[in-house]
Design an enzyme around this catalytic site. Structure first.
Site, PDB file in Angstrom:
ATOM      1  N   GLY A   6     -11.854   6.411  57.825  1.00 41.72           N
ATOM      2  CA  GLY A   6     -11.072   6.407  59.065  1.00 41.72           C
ATOM      3  C   GLY A   6     -11.901   6.418  60.322  1.00 41.72           C
ATOM      4  O   GLY A   6     -11.891   5.467  61.091  1.00 41.72           O
ATOM      5  N   ASP A  29      -4.125  11.919  55.666  1.00 43.37           N
ATOM      6  CA  ASP A  29      -5.237  12.644  55.046  1.00 43.37           C
ATOM      7  C   ASP A  29      -4.874  14.084  54.736  1.00 43.37           C
ATOM      8  O   ASP A  29      -4.284  14.784  55.562  1.00 43.37           O
ATOM      9  CB  ASP A  29      -6.454  12.638  55.975  1.00 43.37           C
ATOM     10  CG  ASP A  29      -7.129  11.284  56.032  1.00 43.37           C
ATOM     11  OD1 ASP A  29      -6.880  10.466  55.134  1.00 43.37           O
ATOM     12  OD2 ASP A  29      -7.912  11.049  56.972  1.00 43.37           O
ATOM     13  N   GLU A  32     -10.738   5.520  65.531  1.00 40.61           N
ATOM     14  CA  GLU A  32     -10.342   6.829  66.062  1.00 40.61           C
ATOM     15  C   GLU A  32     -11.178   7.271  67.264  1.00 40.61           C
ATOM     16  O   GLU A  32     -11.446   8.465  67.453  1.00 40.61           O
ATOM     17  CB  GLU A  32     -10.388   7.894  64.958  1.00 40.61           C
ATOM     18  CG  GLU A  32      -9.537   7.539  63.742  1.00 40.61           C
ATOM     19  CD  GLU A  32      -9.614   8.572  62.628  1.00 40.61           C
ATOM     20  OE1 GLU A  32      -9.984   9.726  62.900  1.00 40.61           O
ATOM     21  OE2 GLU A  32      -9.303   8.213  61.488  1.00 40.61           O
ATOM     22  N   GLU A  64      -8.352  23.473  49.446  1.00 40.94           N
ATOM     23  CA  GLU A  64      -8.907  24.696  50.030  1.00 40.94           C
ATOM     24  C   GLU A  64      -7.834  25.751  50.270  1.00 40.94           C
ATOM     25  O   GLU A  64      -8.125  26.944  50.312  1.00 40.94           O
ATOM     26  CB  GLU A  64      -9.633  24.387  51.336  1.00 40.94           C
ATOM     27  CG  GLU A  64      -8.777  24.494  52.567  1.00 40.94           C
ATOM     28  CD  GLU A  64      -9.544  24.268  53.846  1.00 40.94           C
ATOM     29  OE1 GLU A  64      -9.126  24.815  54.872  1.00 40.94           O
ATOM     30  OE2 GLU A  64     -10.534  23.533  53.833  1.00 40.94           O
ATOM     31  N   HIS A  99     -22.564  13.150  55.166  1.00 38.94           N
ATOM     32  CA  HIS A  99     -23.054  14.332  55.872  1.00 38.94           C
ATOM     33  C   HIS A  99     -24.572  14.412  55.866  1.00 38.94           C
ATOM     34  O   HIS A  99     -25.144  15.277  56.514  1.00 38.94           O
ATOM     35  CB  HIS A  99     -22.450  15.599  55.269  1.00 38.94           C
ATOM     36  CG  HIS A  99     -20.976  15.665  55.433  1.00 38.94           C
ATOM     37  ND1 HIS A  99     -20.103  15.201  54.475  1.00 38.94           N
ATOM     38  CD2 HIS A  99     -20.199  16.100  56.457  1.00 38.94           C
ATOM     39  CE1 HIS A  99     -18.856  15.369  54.904  1.00 38.94           C
ATOM     40  NE2 HIS A  99     -18.892  15.911  56.098  1.00 38.94           N
TER      41      HIS A  99
END
Length: 812
Positions: free
Chosen positions: A474, A641, A526, A647, A736
């Protein structure tokens, strides 16, 4: 009469204005060296300690500060560095995390030059130095970073220790260094904090089946050495965190726990140990409270009433101090102190202890620093908030009320009662139109018009995509120019027209880049969004946003969750204009991008006066309207999403199904209004997906993308026992880490997945959004990803022509 003391369990690292983050990133970019990083972060540390002292904390944590992650700190303390980073690893680490502003490298390894701080003690190869530390956390050109995953059920991520073939050894006594610093610099006799050995090992990977107990036997003497040295230096209390005890605890682990703390007690009888748990109730209350420690810390906020029930049923040992986690360490709402005091009186009566430590429910790592700087918030909202500093003040008030009598704290208590009552009475918390819409929801689970098999065929005809289609998750790079443009617009320095012109130009540039690379399903990038949750919080009724309510997510990545304080509804379309513009630029499909209701809930600071299910469904109804608006605007692929679905899973297995049922309901309420031809995507990342495979399928999304790069494709094992029949993309490179992926790595991850997944359902994508990466990293990575997809298609084509592998991956 029971005496009370104020105790803190941990303080935010990042600073009021993210000073910590800025220092880290300055070091990584080569603007400051390790010596300056250490000296400047020391100033922050000392400032945090002084502030806690000023706020009347009596047991002040030291050693909770980190330059990246406290679990990584613990691993380095005990020499648990993955083998790929030993030997010549530091040269590679220097290549990637270079501290040379010019880019030139001396022959001497960086770790040997500038990473020899008192908190990192590099050996002659620099293995345990600061550069190696950051290399393990972030990866290098030569080596992949260690895995990263969620810290229990929070949005904080820790670096997973990799222990394959390792022997623990004490490299440097970090808790001692922090303790001495506080004592010598400020005269603060702090409470050193360290993660306990059982939690450390249970959270690690790479432990051979028969090595857990031998590793524990090797670790215990090292912990003993740390504790002895602390005791010799004058430390009176040490906080050992064992949050693993709130999970189901086996007989084996209970025996290990006794072994650990009996060893500690025997070796350091003069040292007081606070055994600290948080995030839920302890699973074996009666055994835990009998361990040979001087204090037990329990969470009375997120325990679902279970710690309280166990306390009232079984009592509490008279020779121990009870640490009462009574102020919410994870959310930002001000406490009604009259209610908290009533609960404390109940706990005091049940414990019948000589002394209580009044504490937050967990480390304050999970909340912002102070409301002091929030000048733009409405008074009724600001007065209803409590960040880290305010929580310490609340604790001090409760201690005062317990020790001196309620009248001594009457003014502070009344102020809290009035503030909470004012917020609860506000019109934003009492919107009848939202309540009416919720009342019309069917109790049955929302359904798409047709089952997936029918939708798949309709979509395949409408979208002529190749085998193994490529896409991204995205977001695309949020450059300095993008952030500056958004800032100028928000400050009024740019008009709306100027800002839109900039966004259109950036969107078109990246549409062309994606087309040139050869990606099959595009995204608009975005560029208008500051954060995947905050952006929606700025536009939905019931939310507000802060100026400085930042919290750490992972490493230097900080997020500013929106504040969900009222009833939620859509005021006007939020994403249609940008998505429709991007789609007008290309014949390829462009995905509309939304954040789902469970993630918006989990990644916001959420009101605590309504149940999770009610608030999630409010968000879902607002998103349902947005999904319909995107579809009406011609957006045929819509990604909703849910990276935070796993979590939020409760820590006790007995609570899982109710949570998952509510989550699936909310997601489907958001997405099931569309026609069969509209393809619903979703994305999840960094979690143990084997726990929720059925729920993932029950979401009924047409395509799901999941992180698989840091787990090196091992996630695929979750699909070997549980068949998944919908479209799926397992992230094939780690966004990352700054390292660029090799084509062979991507192909290997995909091939591992294709051992158990049908090629016809498989997508190729990165493991997460690309906003944090630089363009010069993103473009070559995506080119490599597309090249890998093309190569794999060619392999399947050749195999098919030779009569080898068919479209489903079966031998023919």
């Amino acid at each position: 009469m029971t005496q009370a003391k104020s105790s803190n369990l941990g303080y935010p690292r990042i600073g009021e204005k993210r000073e910590w983050k800025k220092l880290l990133e300055a070091h990584w970019s080569g603007k400051i060296d390790a010596a300056e990083l250490e000296s400047e972060t020391k100033k922050l540390r000392l400032e945090y300690l002084k502030k806690q002292r000023d706020l009347k904390a009596e047991l002040i944590p030291v050693g909770d500060f980190s330059l990246y992650d406290h679990i990584l700190d613990t691993a380095f303390t005990f020499g648990l560095v993955p083998q790929r980073f030993t030997g010549g690893a530091d040269t590679a680490a220097h290549d990637e995390n270079c501290n040379c502003a010019s880019g030139a490298h001396d022959e001497e390894p960086a770790a040997a030059k500038d990473a020899g701080t008192k908190f990192f003690a590099p050996n002659e190869q620099g293995v345990y130095g600061l550069d190696a530390y950051f290399a393990v956390a972030r990866g290098t050109k030569a080596f992949a970073a260690s895995p990263m995953t969620k810290w229990f059920d929070t949005n904080y991520h820790y670096i997973v220790p990799e222990l394959q073939g390792l022997t623990p050894k004490l490299t440097v006594n970090r808790p001692l260094a922090f303790y001495l610093e506080a004592k010598e610099e400020l005269g603060i006799d702090g409470k050193p904090v360290i993660v306990g050995p059982l939690t450390l090992l249970k959270l690690a990977r790479g432990i051979e089946n028969d090595r857990f107990d031998s590793l524990l036997d090797e670790l215990i003497p090292l912990y003993v050495q740390v504790l002895k040295e602390l005791s010799e230096a004058g430390a009176k209390w040490v906080q050992i965190d064992e949050p693993i005890l709130v999970l189901e605890t086996s007989d084996e682990d209970a025996a290990r726990l006794r072994k650990i703390y009996e060893a500690f007690d025997a070796a350091t009888p003069e040292l007081n140990i606070l055994l600290q748990t948080y995030f839920e109730s302890v699973s074996r209350y009666e055994e835990v409270v009998q361990l040979p420690v001087q204090a037990i810390g329990l969470d009375f906020v997120y325990d679902r009433g279970r710690n309280l029930a166990a306390l009232e049923k079984n009592g509490f040992p008279q020779d121990k101090i009870l640490g009462v986690g009574i102020i919410d360490g994870r959310n930002i709402w001000r406490s009604d102190l009259s209610v908290k005091l009533e609960l404390l009186r109940r706990i005091e009566k049940a414990a019948n202890a000589k002394e209580l430590f009044i504490q937050p429910s967990s480390s304050l790592l999970h909340v912002p620093v102070t409301t002091r700087s929030e000048e733009k918030l409405e008074a009724k909202i600001k007065n209803g908030l409590s960040f880290a500093d305010e929580k310490l003040a609340e604790i001090a008030t409760l201690v005062k009320a317990l020790n001196e009598g309620e009248e001594a704290a009457a003014a502070e208590i009344k102020e809290s009662v009035d503030a909470v009552a004012a917020l609860n009475a506000s019109p934003e918390r009492n919107d009848e139109s939202v309540r009416d819409a919720l009342g019309k929801l069917d109790a049955n689970r929302p359904e798409r018009l047709s089952p997936y098999a029918t939708r798949r065929d309709v979509q395949a005809k409408h979208w002529p995509l190749p085998l193994l289609p490529t896409t991204t998750i995205g977001s695309l790079p949020q450059t300095t120019e993008v952030r500056q443009a958004r800032s100028k617009w928000k400050k009024g320095e740019w008009s709306e027209a100027q800002y839109v012109e900039f966004l259109h130009a950036e969107t078109e540039r990246w549409i062309r880049i994606q087309e040139e690379i050869g990606i099959d399903v595009l995204v608009h990038g975005e560029f208008e969004r500051n954060d995947m949750v905050e952006y929606f919080g700025e536009q939905l009724a019931g939310f507000t946003t802060s100026s400085f309510a930042w919290v750490q997510s992972y490493g230097s990545r900080c997020v500013k969750p929106p504040i969900l304080y009222g009833d939620v509804k859509l005021l006007s379309p939020m994403t249609v204009t940008e998505s429709a513009y991007a789609q007008s630029l290309t014949d390829k499909p462009v995905k509309g991008m939304l954040t789902g209701p469970i993630t918006i809930y989990n990644w916001s600071f959420v009101r605590d006066d309504l149940s999770r299910a009610v608030v999630q469904n409010q968000i879902a109804l607002a998103l349902r309207s947005e999904v319909s608006a995107l579809e009406e605007a011609g957006i045929g692929m819509i990604q909703v999403d849910e990276p935070a679905l796993r979590e939020g899973l409760p820590l006790k297995r007995e609570d899982w199904q109710a949570y998952l049922d509510d989550a699936v309901y909310a997601f489907r309420a958001s997405t099931t209004s569309v026609q069969d031809v509209t393809q619903i995507h979703t994305h999840m990342c960094y979690a143990e997906f084997g726990d929720i495979i059925q729920a993932i399928s029950d979401l009924d999304a047409d395509v799901i993308s999941i992180e698989a790069a840091r787990s090196h494709g091992n996630l695929v094992s979750a699909f070997e026992d549980d068949t998944y029949d919908k479209g799926i993309g397992l992230g094939v490179f780690d966004i990352h880490s700054p390292r660029l992926p090799d084509q062979s790595e991507i192909e290997s991850i995909a091939q591992r997945a294709l051992e158990v997944l049908d090629p016809a359902q498989f997508w190729i994508n990165p493991d997460c959004g690309l906003k944090t990466r630089r363009e010069e990293e993103v473009v070559p990575s995506l080119k490599t990803m597309v090249a890998a997809a093309v190569a794999l298609r060619e392999q399947f084509a050749k195999a098919g022509a030779a009569g080898g592998v068919g479209a489903t991956g079966d031998q023919i």
